[in-house]
Design a protein around this motif. Sequence first.
Motif, short mmCIF file in Angstrom:
data_model
loop_
_atom_site.label_atom_id
_atom_site.label_comp_id
_atom_site.label_asym_id
_atom_site.label_seq_id
_atom_site.Cartn_x
_atom_site.Cartn_y
_atom_site.Cartn_z
N THR A 7 0.84 -1.20 0.00
CA THR A 7 0.00 0.00 0.00
C THR A 7 0.87 1.25 0.00
O THR A 7 0.63 2.19 -0.76
N TRP A 8 1.89 1.24 0.84
CA TRP A 8 2.79 2.41 0.93
C TRP A 8 3.49 2.64 -0.41
O TRP A 8 3.59 3.77 -0.90
N LEU A 9 3.98 1.55 -0.99
CA LEU A 9 4.72 1.67 -2.25
C LEU A 9 3.81 2.09 -3.39
O LEU A 9 4.23 2.82 -4.29
N GLN A 10 2.55 1.64 -3.34
CA GLN A 10 1.58 2.06 -4.36
C GLN A 10 1.46 3.58 -4.39
O GLN A 10 1.33 4.19 -5.43
N MET A 11 1.55 4.18 -3.19
CA MET A 11 1.43 5.64 -3.11
C MET A 11 2.74 6.34 -3.45
O MET A 11 2.72 7.41 -4.05
N HIS A 12 3.87 5.77 -3.06
CA HIS A 12 5.14 6.49 -3.17
C HIS A 12 5.97 6.09 -4.38
O HIS A 12 6.87 6.83 -4.79
N ALA A 13 5.71 4.93 -4.92
CA ALA A 13 6.47 4.46 -6.09
C ALA A 13 5.55 3.58 -6.94
O ALA A 13 5.81 2.40 -7.11
N PRO A 14 4.47 4.17 -7.47
CA PRO A 14 3.40 3.37 -8.06
C PRO A 14 3.80 2.54 -9.27
O PRO A 14 3.14 1.56 -9.57
N SER A 15 4.88 2.89 -9.95
CA SER A 15 5.18 2.16 -11.18
C SER A 15 6.19 1.03 -10.96
O SER A 15 6.57 0.35 -11.91
N LEU A 16 6.63 0.83 -9.73
CA LEU A 16 7.68 -0.17 -9.52
C LEU A 16 7.12 -1.53 -9.11
O LEU A 16 6.26 -1.61 -8.25
N PRO A 17 7.63 -2.61 -9.73
CA PRO A 17 7.20 -3.93 -9.30
C PRO A 17 7.64 -4.21 -7.87
O PRO A 17 8.76 -3.85 -7.48
N VAL A 18 6.75 -4.84 -7.11
CA VAL A 18 7.03 -5.17 -5.70
C VAL A 18 6.81 -6.66 -5.52
O VAL A 18 5.81 -7.19 -6.01
N MET A 19 7.74 -7.33 -4.83
CA MET A 19 7.50 -8.74 -4.56
C MET A 19 8.12 -9.16 -3.24
O MET A 19 9.13 -8.58 -2.82
N PRO A 20 7.49 -10.14 -2.57
CA PRO A 20 8.10 -10.66 -1.36
C PRO A 20 9.38 -11.40 -1.71
O PRO A 20 9.47 -12.00 -2.78
N LEU A 21 10.37 -11.32 -0.84
CA LEU A 21 11.66 -11.95 -1.15
C LEU A 21 12.33 -12.44 0.13
O LEU A 21 12.56 -11.67 1.06
N ASP A 22 12.66 -13.73 0.16
CA ASP A 22 13.59 -14.22 1.18
C ASP A 22 14.93 -14.36 0.48
O ASP A 22 15.13 -15.27 -0.34
#
Length: 180
Positions: free
Chosen positions: A137-152
Amino acid sequence: MREHKVVVMGPLGVGKSTLVQTLTQGQAVATEARNSDPSVGKEFTTVALDYGDIALPGGDRLRLYGTPGQQRFSYLWPILLAGAQGAIVLVDAGTHPGTAQAAMYLQAIAEAAPRLPVVIGVTRCDDNLPALRAWETWLQMHAPSLPVMPLDPRQMPQAMILMDVLMSQIECNAMVTIDE
Ligand SMILES: Nc1nc2c(ncn2[C@@H]2O[C@H](COP(=O)(O)OP(=O)(O)O)[C@@H](O)[C@H]2O)c(=O)[nH]1
Ligand SMILES: [Mg+2]
């Protein structure tokens, strides 16, 4: 033969060194020193950078640079970003997005390399789905065009998926640049 320079950014303890070691199968060069920051429960920390060199199929090479995350090293970030084809920004699911330093790294990239392809990995998600959602949610607002994924970052398959996404962003960017 092409060389791809990729920079890994993020706060202390988020998993930058681990990611570089995983992707290079433990072959990366690391410059660890005893951690002098008592607020972080970590015995060693990266003082200069992590460096890993990976041979890609087809003869290309991937050069991975893990940056020291602490703000006192922020003078190094533009130097490392110079000539980079992509960046990975890691954020820690265990930290609150509003108080974490993600904005600082995204700002540094925006200033030093505004059109750089960037992928965001959310580490330490473990079973913490609400934390992952809060970061999304935070990234959607602050960096909306960047892919986000969970990562270990300890897990090679996950690290490979993250790199794959970044490499496709880099390929797209290359096409856009040719068209100009
Ligand atoms: N449980 C868990 N531990 C992680 C994860 N990512 C990194 N770690 C651990 O966190 C510690 C610090 O990671 P490190 O790569 O040194 O962080 P750096 O300061 O960003 O280079 C290491 O012991 C990692 O194994 C994760 O997603 N989950
Ligand atoms: Mg490190």
